[in-house]
Design an enzyme around this catalytic site. Structure first.
Site, PDB file in Angstrom:
ATOM      1  N   GLU A 169     -10.996  -0.412  -3.916  1.00  0.00           N
ATOM      2  CA  GLU A 169     -10.288   0.220  -2.809  1.00  0.00           C
ATOM      3  C   GLU A 169      -8.974   0.812  -3.320  1.00  0.00           C
ATOM      4  OE1 GLU A 169      -9.688  -2.960  -0.029  1.00  0.00           O
ATOM      5  OE2 GLU A 169      -8.004  -3.811  -1.139  1.00  0.00           O
ATOM      6  N   ASP A 177       0.845  -1.213   0.000  1.00  0.00           N
ATOM      7  CA  ASP A 177       0.000   0.000   0.000  1.00  0.00           C
ATOM      8  C   ASP A 177       0.877   1.259   0.000  1.00  0.00           C
ATOM      9  OD1 ASP A 177      -2.132  -1.829   0.379  1.00  0.00           O
ATOM     10  OD2 ASP A 177      -1.850  -1.724   2.543  1.00  0.00           O
ATOM     11  N   ARG A 194       4.339  -8.859   0.608  1.00  0.00           N
ATOM     12  CA  ARG A 194       3.973  -7.928  -0.458  1.00  0.00           C
ATOM     13  C   ARG A 194       5.074  -6.874  -0.506  1.00  0.00           C
ATOM     14  NH1 ARG A 194      -2.043  -6.040   0.818  1.00  0.00           N
ATOM     15  NH2 ARG A 194      -1.118  -5.810   2.894  1.00  0.00           N
TER      16      ARG A 194
END
Length: 475
Positions: free
Chosen positions: A217, A40, A313
């Protein structure tokens, strides 16, 4: 005759010497992943020359900040904690997806957090720092950023269009069973919104509902080419995670849902050993010109033990391109490693090559096994709102329709860069991250002529048809 030829050659030399080359783009040779175990990701390039980066950390217990003068340098940069979750209370659970902005002479980070007693009860918060270097000073205590109703909310982002500041985020709607919708509102200063809250996206396509009830999102805004774009993430956060795209004109009423167009297909998804690319941001390279896509992804398809708690990630980066109509073109994720920006063919699986490292003006380009050397490195410099100059790193010369020919099977080679129409190329989106290169002068596409996949196979121009012989990708 020799004297006359010498005079002509001298005139050409003088002309080329007097030609002022437009500024080139930066060769993007980022080594991916850039930052291990950070998702993110948000990156803000400030006027002090530093990139400031924040992201979700695997323990979801802190808001972290780092800075560096280069994008690659963020991978080894020192980190500082702007906020750490307490042992109890409203912010003691999980901290997700911080964003960083510099507004009105101060730094702000926006993030979502939850109590440890209800970790999915995410709410939005902001913190503030007034130091020139926010790595060196304490941040303010978190304050709620209210959206108008109480439900699961996350992934704050903001942008400025025509002098107006907007806030975008994802939130659960009480009217559907989807996991999240996307909303926009005008900002009131740096810490709140005012006026109408508008829903601009909800899950409507099957590719937004893979493995979940429906997710849109991670809004990532970008204003360019007279348009406002918001890339967003969809579906489950495993290998099915992917990017979609919303777009509007920058002159439109962005609070009117009818102003937004939702592109029907994903624009960026799993490929080349990179799984579940999603939620990131946009920045520019060190040249302040070349647009860069920032995103996270895994190196494998199946998270362990699950998508939320698997820590791997990683933050990745690569050049963002622009289509012939001015829309962004994301391409495919580049594989791990220091990937040189080659041009790989779909039919041949070989790369466009300055064959035999030939620096002779007019040297033809051919296919060769992809090897990442300078003969296969190509700099894409975006010019205006429609076309690219494509420069070979070995020769410093540009991909050219050699005779500005409009005849099928015209020669393609390398000549001194002049920005002439014969050196202007537009990107045509062929789906799934593949593109065709259309020459402006010839009005035809770069073609693997006769479908010859052998090393040394000649390339030429042919009427654009979208077949595999005309489909290319970077890397």
């Amino acid at each position: 005759m020799r004297a006359r030829a010498a005079l002509v050659l001298a005139a050409v030399v003088v002309l080329l010497a007097s030609f002022v080359q437009p500024a080139s783009a930066q060769f993007i040779t980022v080594g991916n992943p850039v930052v291990q175990q950070r998702a993110d990701t948000a990156i803000y390039k400030h006027t002090d020359g530093y990139y400031y980066m924040t992201a979700s950390v695997p323990d979801y217990k802190r808001v972290e900040l780092r800075r560096a003068t280069t994008l690659q340098g963020l991978g080894t940069a020192t980190t500082a904690n702007a906020f750490v979750a307490p042992s109890s209370g409203a912010l003691s659970g999980w901290i997700w997806a911080p964003d960083i902005r510099y507004y009105d002479g101060a730094w702000y980070m926006y993030f979502s957090a939850s109590p440890s007693t209800a970790t999915f009860a995410q709410r939005l918060y902001w913190i503030r720092n007034t130091c020139a270097n926010p790595m060196t000073c304490a941040w303010s205590a978190p304050q709620r950023f209210t959206t108008g109703w109480e439900s699961f909310q996350l992934d704050a982002a903001s942008f400025v269009n025509r002098g107006v500041r907007y806030f975008v985020w994802a939130q659960d709607s009480p009217d559907t069973t989807y996991n999240s919708h996307m909303y926009i509102a005008r900002m009131n200063g740096a810490t709140g919104i005012t006026g109408t809250v508008t829903e601009i996206a909800r899950p409507t396509y099957s590719w937004e509902m893979e493995g979940v009830a429906g997710v849109v999102e991670g809004p990532s805004p970008l204003v360019k080419n007279g348009r406002v774009y918001i890339a967003y993430s969809a579906s489950a956060t495993d290998s099915r995670y992917k990017l979609g795209l919303l777009s509007s004109w920058d002159t439109a009423d962005l609070l009117d849902p009818a102003s937004w167009y939702k592109h029907p297909n994903p624009v960026f998804q799993t490929a080349n050993g990179v799984y579940g690319p999603g939620h990131g941001s946009f920045t520019v390279a060190e040249d302040n010109t070349t647009d860069v896509l920032v995103y996270h992804a895994r190196d494998y398809a199946t998270p362990t033990p699950d998508a939320l708690t698997d820590p791997n990630r990683h933050t990745r980066m690569q050049q963002l391109y622009w289509r012939e109509n001015g829309d962004p073109f994301f391409g495919q994720p580049l594989p791990n490693g220091t990937t040189r920006p080659g041009i790989r063919g779909a039919h041949s699986n070989r790369c466009v090559d300055n064959y035999n490292l030939d620096t002779t003006p007019g040297a033809l380009v051919r296919l060769y096994d992809c090897n990442g050397n300078t003969a296969q490195e190509w700099e894409f410099s975006y010019r205006g709102v429609s076309w690219y100059e494509i420069r070979n790193r070995n020769t410093g010369t540009c991909l050219t329709d050699l005779n500005a020919s409009t005849t099928a099977n015209a020669d393609v080679g390398l000549t001194v860069c002049t920005s002439a129409a014969a050196q202007q190329w537009t990107l045509l989106d062929q789906g799934s991250g593949w593109f065709s290169l259309r020459n402006v002068a010839g009005a035809m596409c770069l073609d693997n002529y006769e479908w010859n996949a052998a090393n040394g196979a000649r390339l030429s121009l042919y009427p654009c048809n979208g077949t595999a012989a005309q489909r290319w990708r970077r890397g």
